[in-house]
Every structure is written in structure tokens, then in C-alpha cells.
Write a protein that holds these residues in place. Structure first.
Motif, PDB file in Angstrom:
ATOM      1  N   PHE A  38       1.131  -2.003  -0.161  1.00 42.13           N
ATOM      2  CA  PHE A  38      -0.105  -0.524  -0.331  1.00 42.13           C
ATOM      3  C   PHE A  38       1.171   1.305  -0.526  1.00 42.13           C
ATOM      4  CE2 PHE A  38      -3.301  -3.595   1.485  1.00 42.13           C
ATOM      5  CZ  PHE A  38      -4.234  -2.852   1.136  1.00 42.13           C
ATOM      6  N   TYR A  39       0.189   2.476  -0.436  1.00 44.98           N
ATOM      7  CA  TYR A  39       0.839   3.671  -0.503  1.00 44.98           C
ATOM      8  C   TYR A  39       0.891   4.666  -0.939  1.00 44.98           C
ATOM      9  CZ  TYR A  39       0.907   3.137  -6.009  1.00 44.98           C
ATOM     10  OH  TYR A  39      -0.091   3.355  -6.546  1.00 44.98           O
ATOM     11  N   PRO A  40       0.862   5.937  -0.572  1.00 41.92           N
ATOM     12  CA  PRO A  40      -0.614   7.120  -0.199  1.00 41.92           C
ATOM     13  C   PRO A  40      -1.058   6.828  -1.879  1.00 41.92           C
ATOM     14  CG  PRO A  40       1.244   7.408   0.775  1.00 41.92           C
ATOM     15  CD  PRO A  40       1.523   6.127   0.207  1.00 41.92           C
ATOM     16  N   ALA A  41      -0.881   7.700  -2.743  1.00 40.79           N
ATOM     17  CA  ALA A  41      -1.056   8.359  -3.750  1.00 40.79           C
ATOM     18  C   ALA A  41       0.130   8.003  -5.187  1.00 40.79           C
ATOM     19  CB  ALA A  41      -1.426   9.660  -4.114  1.00 40.79           C
ATOM     20  N   THR A  73      -5.833   4.122  -2.833  1.00 41.56           N
ATOM     21  CA  THR A  73      -6.398   5.055  -3.341  1.00 41.56           C
ATOM     22  C   THR A  73      -7.151   5.334  -5.018  1.00 41.56           C
ATOM     23  OG1 THR A  73      -6.944   6.420  -2.197  1.00 41.56           O
ATOM     24  CG2 THR A  73      -6.640   4.490  -0.995  1.00 41.56           C
ATOM     25  N   ASP A  74      -6.073   5.011  -5.649  1.00 38.57           N
ATOM     26  CA  ASP A  74      -6.348   6.366  -7.010  1.00 38.57           C
ATOM     27  C   ASP A  74      -6.972   4.773  -7.864  1.00 38.57           C
ATOM     28  OD1 ASP A  74      -4.593   8.806  -6.704  1.00 38.57           O
ATOM     29  OD2 ASP A  74      -3.147   6.324  -6.569  1.00 38.57           O
ATOM     30  N   THR A  75      -7.554   5.115  -8.932  1.00 39.50           N
ATOM     31  CA  THR A  75      -7.628   4.211  -9.260  1.00 39.50           C
ATOM     32  C   THR A  75      -7.443   3.232 -10.299  1.00 39.50           C
ATOM     33  OG1 THR A  75      -8.933   5.950 -11.854  1.00 39.50           O
ATOM     34  CG2 THR A  75      -9.916   5.944 -10.133  1.00 39.50           C
ATOM     35  N   HIS A  76      -7.335   2.837 -10.986  1.00 39.32           N
ATOM     36  CA  HIS A  76      -6.846   1.189 -12.695  1.00 39.32           C
ATOM     37  C   HIS A  76      -6.352   2.582 -13.427  1.00 39.32           C
ATOM     38  CE1 HIS A  76     -10.459   0.734 -13.336  1.00 39.32           C
ATOM     39  NE2 HIS A  76     -11.094   0.242 -14.611  1.00 39.32           N
ATOM     40  N   PHE A  77      -7.638   3.653 -14.104  1.00 37.10           N
ATOM     41  CA  PHE A  77      -7.027   4.298 -14.589  1.00 37.10           C
ATOM     42  C   PHE A  77      -6.302   5.395 -14.496  1.00 37.10           C
ATOM     43  CE2 PHE A  77     -11.494   3.931 -14.846  1.00 37.10           C
ATOM     44  CZ  PHE A  77     -11.642   2.400 -16.006  1.00 37.10           C
ATOM     45  N   ALA A 114      -9.325  10.468   7.074  1.00 38.57           N
ATOM     46  CA  ALA A 114      -9.391  12.041   7.402  1.00 38.57           C
ATOM     47  C   ALA A 114      -9.157  12.760   6.199  1.00 38.57           C
ATOM     48  CB  ALA A 114      -8.299  12.979   8.352  1.00 38.57           C
ATOM     49  N   GLU A 115      -7.906  11.599   5.068  1.00 41.98           N
ATOM     50  CA  GLU A 115      -7.763  12.088   3.710  1.00 41.98           C
ATOM     51  C   GLU A 115      -7.980  11.306   2.647  1.00 41.98           C
ATOM     52  OE1 GLU A 115      -4.459  11.972   5.479  1.00 41.98           O
ATOM     53  OE2 GLU A 115      -3.888  13.641   6.291  1.00 41.98           O
ATOM     54  N   GLY A 116      -8.081   9.836   2.605  1.00 46.17           N
ATOM     55  CA  GLY A 116      -9.042   9.336   1.790  1.00 46.17           C
ATOM     56  C   GLY A 116      -7.322   8.488   1.461  1.00 46.17           C
ATOM     57  N   LEU A 117      -6.556   8.125   1.899  1.00 45.45           N
ATOM     58  CA  LEU A 117      -5.083   8.341   1.123  1.00 45.45           C
ATOM     59  C   LEU A 117      -4.757   6.920   2.123  1.00 45.45           C
ATOM     60  CD1 LEU A 117      -3.675  10.844   0.971  1.00 45.45           C
ATOM     61  CD2 LEU A 117      -4.713   9.971  -0.772  1.00 45.45           C
ATOM     62  N   ALA A 118      -4.245   5.686   1.476  1.00 41.28           N
ATOM     63  CA  ALA A 118      -3.429   4.691   2.621  1.00 41.28           C
ATOM     64  C   ALA A 118      -2.041   5.139   3.110  1.00 41.28           C
ATOM     65  CB  ALA A 118      -2.990   4.142   1.438  1.00 41.28           C
ATOM     66  N   ASP A 119      -1.331   4.586   3.925  1.00 38.29           N
ATOM     67  CA  ASP A 119      -0.595   4.489   5.135  1.00 38.29           C
ATOM     68  C   ASP A 119       0.591   3.580   4.208  1.00 38.29           C
ATOM     69  OD1 ASP A 119      -1.156   6.175   6.938  1.00 38.29           O
ATOM     70  OD2 ASP A 119      -1.627   4.314   8.248  1.00 38.29           O
ATOM     71  N   ARG A 120       1.822   3.733   4.063  1.00 40.28           N
ATOM     72  CA  ARG A 120       2.617   2.768   3.817  1.00 40.28           C
ATOM     73  C   ARG A 120       2.563   1.598   4.304  1.00 40.28           C
ATOM     74  NH1 ARG A 120       5.235   5.946   0.380  1.00 40.28           N
ATOM     75  NH2 ARG A 120       5.663   8.475   0.728  1.00 40.28           N
ATOM     76  N   THR A 137       4.800   2.287   7.745  1.00 40.76           N
ATOM     77  CA  THR A 137       5.771   3.449   7.843  1.00 40.76           C
ATOM     78  C   THR A 137       4.789   4.950   7.663  1.00 40.76           C
ATOM     79  OG1 THR A 137       7.011   3.485   6.013  1.00 40.76           O
ATOM     80  CG2 THR A 137       7.737   2.145   7.052  1.00 40.76           C
ATOM     81  N   ALA A 138       5.942   5.890   8.151  1.00 35.69           N
ATOM     82  CA  ALA A 138       5.258   7.215   7.973  1.00 35.69           C
ATOM     83  C   ALA A 138       5.472   7.939   7.332  1.00 35.69           C
ATOM     84  CB  ALA A 138       5.851   7.810   9.349  1.00 35.69           C
ATOM     85  N   GLU A 139       4.482   8.297   6.623  1.00 36.77           N
ATOM     86  CA  GLU A 139       4.620   9.444   5.163  1.00 36.77           C
ATOM     87  C   GLU A 139       5.659   9.519   4.039  1.00 36.77           C
ATOM     88  OE1 GLU A 139       2.740  11.566   1.791  1.00 36.77           O
ATOM     89  OE2 GLU A 139       1.550  10.321   3.412  1.00 36.77           O
ATOM     90  N   GLY A 140       6.722  10.344   5.960  1.00 37.10           N
ATOM     91  CA  GLY A 140       7.752  10.192   5.027  1.00 37.10           C
ATOM     92  C   GLY A 140       9.207   9.522   4.159  1.00 37.10           C
ATOM     93  N   ILE A 141       8.901   8.139   5.233  1.00 35.26           N
ATOM     94  CA  ILE A 141       9.573   7.155   5.544  1.00 35.26           C
ATOM     95  C   ILE A 141       9.324   6.190   4.112  1.00 35.26           C
ATOM     96  CG2 ILE A 141      10.584   5.387   6.954  1.00 35.26           C
ATOM     97  CD1 ILE A 141       9.417   7.052   9.247  1.00 35.26           C
TER      98      ILE A 141
END
Length: 187
Positions: A38-41, A73-77, A114-120, A137-141
């Protein structure tokens, strides 16, 4: 709540893989080792370095019998557009799952609501569909595919050698431990 030692919940999603849109479900991992990454975006900064690192080690993961699924949480497109526009992402051969509803991300308990994003989050799943290892891990790691490979090899070793465990920094071919009363206090 930890998802470690729990079964992957049923899911169905669209993914981009090797120039095609495909459907992926939990049935695709039955009887196989798998990594859910998993990754944010898409179109961000740390994420492409991580996905590129896994892509660089994908052949070795395949030799170990491991299938990889990256998920945001992005689309396959969006995954296709990113794949077509980034040299780093363009080398990816594994499935890039779109999870715009966040259902899979929530199943693995890595959704930032709150952001609709996955953690790493990285999850190693055994052939029974049970999560054997996880890293968040946190966003920046950013994560390291070499360490992921080491964890997978350790998980595979422990599965095929009941009664043995892999100590810290264990590498394939090194000695393992056989926990027993006689070993207590001697390490």
C-alpha cells in the motif's frame, strides 16, 4: 488492531498490469505467497521510489513464488496514466490495484480516513491467505525491497521448517534457532 496472523478478507478490484486492465480478487492469491504493498498516491514523491524498488526486485520475488500487488486509493485508470508517463513506474510488471472506495485499504487497516489515502503498509501473505509479516511507516519514510525479500525468505523458511525460527538479521543459508527450554537464557 493488528491484522497480523489474520486471513485476507474477500475483495474484488480493478488493476492495471502489463498494459491491461484486470480484475483481482482474494482467489488470485490462494495457494501462493503474496505481497500487498500500500502507498498513499500516484504522481507523488516517495511512492514512485518504493514501487520502482519493488519492480527492480520483482524477478527475484517471482523466483520465490511471490506475487506482488501495489495498492492505492487511486483508480486503475490513474495507475495506467502514471505507468505511461513515468520511466520509474513504466518498468512495473506487477498488478497495480485501484481501491477508490478504500475497501481493501480498510481491510488491511491502513486507511487514513481524514485524507482518503493509504498509509505505507507492506503485508506478506502466506499460501493459506494469512498475513505473516507487516510493516507500516510514516509518510516520509520509504521502504526497502531488499529487507522485504529477507522477511519473505524468513517467513518461507519458518513455514517449511516447523520448530525453527529465524533470529535478527537472518539471511538465507544462515543458522536458525530451535526454541526449547534448554535455550532459555543462553542467547
Amino acid at each position: 488492531m493488528s491484522v497480523l496472523n489474520t486471513a485476507v478478507k474477500p475483495f474484488k478490484a480493478q488493476a492495471f498490469k502489463q498494459g491491461k486492465f484486470i480484475e483481482v480478487t482474494e482467489a488470485d492469491i490462494a495457494g501462493k505467497w503474496a505481497v500487498f504493498f500500500f502507498y498513499p498516491a500516484d504522481f507523488t514523491f516517495v511512492c514512485p521510489t518504493e514501487l520502482g524498488d519493488v519492480a527492480d526486485h520483482y524477478a527475484e520475488l517471482q523466483r520465490l513464488g511471490v506475487e506482488v500487488f501495489s495498492i492505492s486509493t487511486d483508480t486503475h485508470f490513474t495507475h495506467k496514466a502514471w505507468h505511461d508517463s513515468s520511466e520509474t513506474i513504466g518498468k512495473i510488471q506487477y498488478a497495480m490495484i485501484g481501491d477508490p472506495t478504500g475497501a481493501i485499504t480498510r481491510n488491511f487497516d491502513v486507511m487514513r480516513e481524514a485524507e482518503g489515502l493509504a498509509d505505507r503498509g507492506t503485508f506478506v501473505v502466506d499460501p493459506d491467505g494469512v498475513i505473516q509479516a507487516m510493516e507500516i511507516t510514516a509518510e516520509g519514510i520509504g521502504r526497502n525491497a531488499v529487507d522485504l525479500l529477507r522477511r519473505i525468505k524468513a517467513a518461507q523458511y519458518v513455514r517449511s521448517h516447523p520448530g525453527e525460527v529465524c533470529p535478527a538479521k537472518w539471511e538465507e543459508g544462515e543458522k536458525t534457532l530451535a526454541p526449547s527450554l534448554h535455550l532459555v537464557g543462553k542467547i
